[in-house]
Design an enzyme around this catalytic site. Structure first.
Site, PDB file in Angstrom:
ATOM      1  N   SER A  71     130.457 -12.795 130.752  1.00 38.67           N
ATOM      2  CA  SER A  71     131.061 -11.411 131.301  1.00 38.67           C
ATOM      3  C   SER A  71     130.350 -10.848 132.244  1.00 38.67           C
ATOM      4  CB  SER A  71     131.347 -10.493 130.073  1.00 38.67           C
ATOM      5  OG  SER A  71     132.128  -9.648 130.099  1.00 38.67           O
ATOM      6  N   HIS A 221     137.605 -13.052 124.579  1.00 43.13           N
ATOM      7  CA  HIS A 221     136.510 -13.095 125.538  1.00 43.13           C
ATOM      8  C   HIS A 221     135.128 -13.398 124.547  1.00 43.13           C
ATOM      9  CE1 HIS A 221     134.636 -11.414 128.968  1.00 43.13           C
ATOM     10  NE2 HIS A 221     134.180 -10.308 128.231  1.00 43.13           N
TER      11      HIS A 221
END
Length: 244
Positions: A71, A221
């Site tokens: 990320s 995610h």
């Protein structure tokens, strides 16, 4: 081997990956500025964050590294590879693309963390209830609470929430357009995540023309935590193809 965590995390986020690689590499897991035990009050533009990693390598007399970032950590790793390609042997980015993102639910999370009345919090359950009641999903709330610590009978965050909120526009931004990293690269995305969309393909290939792509099914995610064995194997298989 340098492992870089994402927003709201710390150096323990990629600990399992680090353990799986220690037999072959010297593994360095870092706390990104404003997280964990690293410097707080640091303006978080990606060129500055990439320079922080370079400074660490210089201090350790390390000339080249393999990079893995998740990320926000993936954006830091990409920025380092674009700014200092000769220092990067290979690059693995986990569920992030080299693009500017629109303001998202993350901004709401930051605002909720800032509104949490720490002086009234008596235990973690109270904090968790506050976060969930204010629209933070249960999984994210539990992840965030890993950075809530008690000192002198008071709760506090290991993260600099105020600085993260001030830097939010830079965190979702991407200031690079024309630079390229030509070295070996891998993007691993979660099937259920929308951080790496098909629409971003040309942006990714333009800046990282040698990139490979893998998708972890039934993962979002937080793919490294949801499917750790598969994630770790994909990283290891990619690295095994690279020269030491």
């Amino acid at each position: 081997m340098v492992l870089i965590h994402g927003l709201f995390g710390d150096l323990d986020n990629l600990k399992a990956l680090g353990k799986s690689l220690e037999s072959r590499y010297r593994v360095i897991r870092i706390d990104v500025p404003n997280h964990g035990k690293s410097e707080h009050g640091f303006a978080m533009s990606y060129p500055l964050l990439a320079k922080k990693v370079i400074n660490l390598l210089d201090n350790e007399a390390i000339s080249q590294v393999h990079l893995v970032g998740h990320s926000m950590g993936g954006k830091i790793a990409m920025a380092m590879a674009l700014d200092n390609p000769s220092r990067v042997k290979s690059l693995v980015i986990a569920d992030i693309a080299p693009v500017a993102y629109a303001s998202s639910h993350t901004q709401h999370v930051l605002d909720t963390l800032l509104s949490l009345p720490l002086e009234q919090i008596t235990d973690r359950r109270t904090a968790q209830t506050y976060l969930v009641d204010n629209g933070v999903d249960e999984h994210t709330a539990l992840f965030l609470l890993k950075s809530l610590i008690r000192q002198n009978n008071h709760f506090m965050w290991k993260m600099d929430i105020q600085q993260l909120r001030r830097s939010y526009s830079d965190i979702i931004d991407w200031p690079y357009q024309d630079k390229q990293y030509l070295g070996p690269s891998l993007c691993i995305r979660g099937e259920k995540s929308d951080y790496v969309k098909k629409a971003y393909t040309q942006d990714i290939i333009r800046q990282f023309p040698a990139i490979e792509a893998r998708t972890i099914l039934d993962a979002g995610h937080w793919l490294h935590a949801q499917k750790p064995s598969l994630f770790n194997r994909l990283v290891k298989d990619f690295l095994d193809k690279q020269p030491n």
